[in-house]
Design a protein around this motif. Structure first.
Motif, PDB file in Angstrom:
ATOM      1  N   LYS A  57       0.828  -1.210   0.000  1.00 17.11           N
ATOM      2  CA  LYS A  57       0.000   0.000   0.000  1.00 17.11           C
ATOM      3  C   LYS A  57       0.863   1.261   0.000  1.00 17.11           C
ATOM      4  N   ASP A  58       1.934   1.245   0.796  1.00 18.83           N
ATOM      5  CA  ASP A  58       2.830   2.410   0.847  1.00 18.83           C
ATOM      6  C   ASP A  58       3.463   2.674  -0.516  1.00 18.83           C
ATOM      7  N   HIS A  60       2.307   1.919  -3.411  1.00 20.07           N
ATOM      8  CA  HIS A  60       1.308   2.391  -4.377  1.00 20.07           C
ATOM      9  C   HIS A  60       0.672   3.733  -4.006  1.00 20.07           C
ATOM     10  N   ALA A  61       0.894   4.144  -2.763  1.00 16.59           N
ATOM     11  CA  ALA A  61       0.436   5.483  -2.377  1.00 16.59           C
ATOM     12  C   ALA A  61       1.405   6.541  -2.909  1.00 16.59           C
ATOM     13  N   ASN A  62       2.638   6.106  -3.190  1.00 16.16           N
ATOM     14  CA  ASN A  62       3.672   7.022  -3.716  1.00 16.16           C
ATOM     15  C   ASN A  62       4.392   6.360  -4.886  1.00 16.16           C
TER      16      ASN A  62
ATOM     17  N   VAL B 145      -6.251   1.190  -3.654  1.00 12.90           N
ATOM     18  CA  VAL B 145      -4.883   1.418  -3.158  1.00 12.90           C
ATOM     19  C   VAL B 145      -3.987   2.058  -4.221  1.00 12.90           C
ATOM     20  N   PHE B 146      -4.510   2.171  -5.448  1.00 11.20           N
ATOM     21  CA  PHE B 146      -3.710   2.773  -6.519  1.00 11.20           C
ATOM     22  C   PHE B 146      -4.647   3.238  -7.618  1.00 11.20           C
TER      23      PHE B 146
END
Lengths: 149, 149
Positions: A57-58, A60-62, B145-146
Motif C-alpha cells: 500500500k505504501d 502504491h500510495a507514492n 490502493v492505486f
C-alpha cells in the motif's frame, strides 16, 4: 463603389454565412466528434501476503513517476488497484484500459524497462499469484460477464 | 452604392473574420474543452452461487434495456462485472464510475425503480454477499490502493 469591391464584399458575406453554419455545428458539438480509440478492458486478480500488505500500500500510495510514465507510454489508462480480504486472505483486484494496438508488444516493452523492473522487484515479493498461473506470472485475468458504457 | 449598404457589408466582413477565428479555434480542438464531470470510482465484490453462475452470466449477457437505462439515469458509467474462481468458489468483481452529485440519492432512486427491482429479484438469488455485510446488502466496497489516469 466599384463592382469588383462590391463582389468581394458579397463573397465575404457568403463566407460569413458559411462560417456561421460551421460555428453553429461546432457549438452543437458536431465538430468535436473524434475517432475514439479502441479500448480493451482488463480485470485482473492476485493474492497479497498479509505481512506485506502495508508495504504494498505504501509503495502504491507514492508510485515512482517513471513507472507511471512507462504505464502511460505502454498505452494503459484508467488503472486502479483495489484491496479486499476474503476469508482473512487479502487479494488485489485491478482494472485498466488498454488503448494501444498491440497489447503483448506493449507489455514486453514495459517488462524491458529497467525502472519498471526495479519497481516489480519491490512489488512482486508482496504478491501471491493464483496457483494455476504459469511461472513468472503475477496477475490472473478475469472473465468479463457484463459491461455497459 | 449607398453608404448604409456598404457599412452593412463591412459589418458582415467583420463577423466573417470573427467566425474564421472561432472556426480555427474549433478545428484546433479548443471549443471541445468541456467541463469534465467529477468521477468517483467504485470497486466492489460479492460471492456467486456455483449452481447459479450460468444463470447470472446469461442474464448479464442480455441485460434488460430498461435496467441499462436506469443505470445511466442514475449516473453510473463504464460499469463492468468480472467473474473469477478463488479456491473453487466463484466471486464477482465490479468496477464502475459515478458521475452524479449525490450517490446515495441516485442509488435510492435506482432501488425504487420497479424494473430494477424485478431485475434484482432474478440476480440477488444468484449471489452470496460477503459475511460481514449488513442485511440486504449484496456488494461490498473494496479499498482503492492505486490509481493512475
Amino acid at each position: 463603389m466599384k463592382t469588383r469591391t462590391r463582389s468581394t464584399l458579397i463573397s465575404l458575406c457568403a463566407i460569413a454565412i458559411a462560417l456561421l453554419v460551421a460555428g453553429c455545428a461546432c457549438l452543437s458539438g458536431k465538430c468535436c466528434t473524434r475517432a475514439k480509440p479502441t479500448v480493451q478492458r482488463y480485470g485482473m486478480i492476485t493474492g497479497l501476503k498479509p505481512e506485506k500488505a502495508d508495504e504494498y500500500k505504501d509503495l502504491h500510495a507514492n508510485p515512482w513517476p517513471d513507472v507511471l510514465k512507462q504505464i502511460r507510454e505502454c498505452n494503459i489508462r484508467n488503472y486502479s488497484i483495489y484491496l479486499i480480504e476474503l476469508e482473512d486472505e487479502p487479494y488485489l483486484f485491478s482494472y485498466f484500459e488498454y488503448v494501444g494496438e498491440d497489447f503483448d508488444a506493449d507489455m514486453a516493452r514495459m517488462a524491458a524497462d529497467p525502472v519498471t523492473q526495479q519497481w516489480w522487484s519491490r512489488t512482486d515479493p508482496c504478491q501471491i499469484p493464483l496457483p494455476d498461473l504459469e511461472e513468472g506470472q503475477i496477475w490472473k485475468g478475469m472473465e468479463e460477464v457484463f459491461h455497459c458504457d
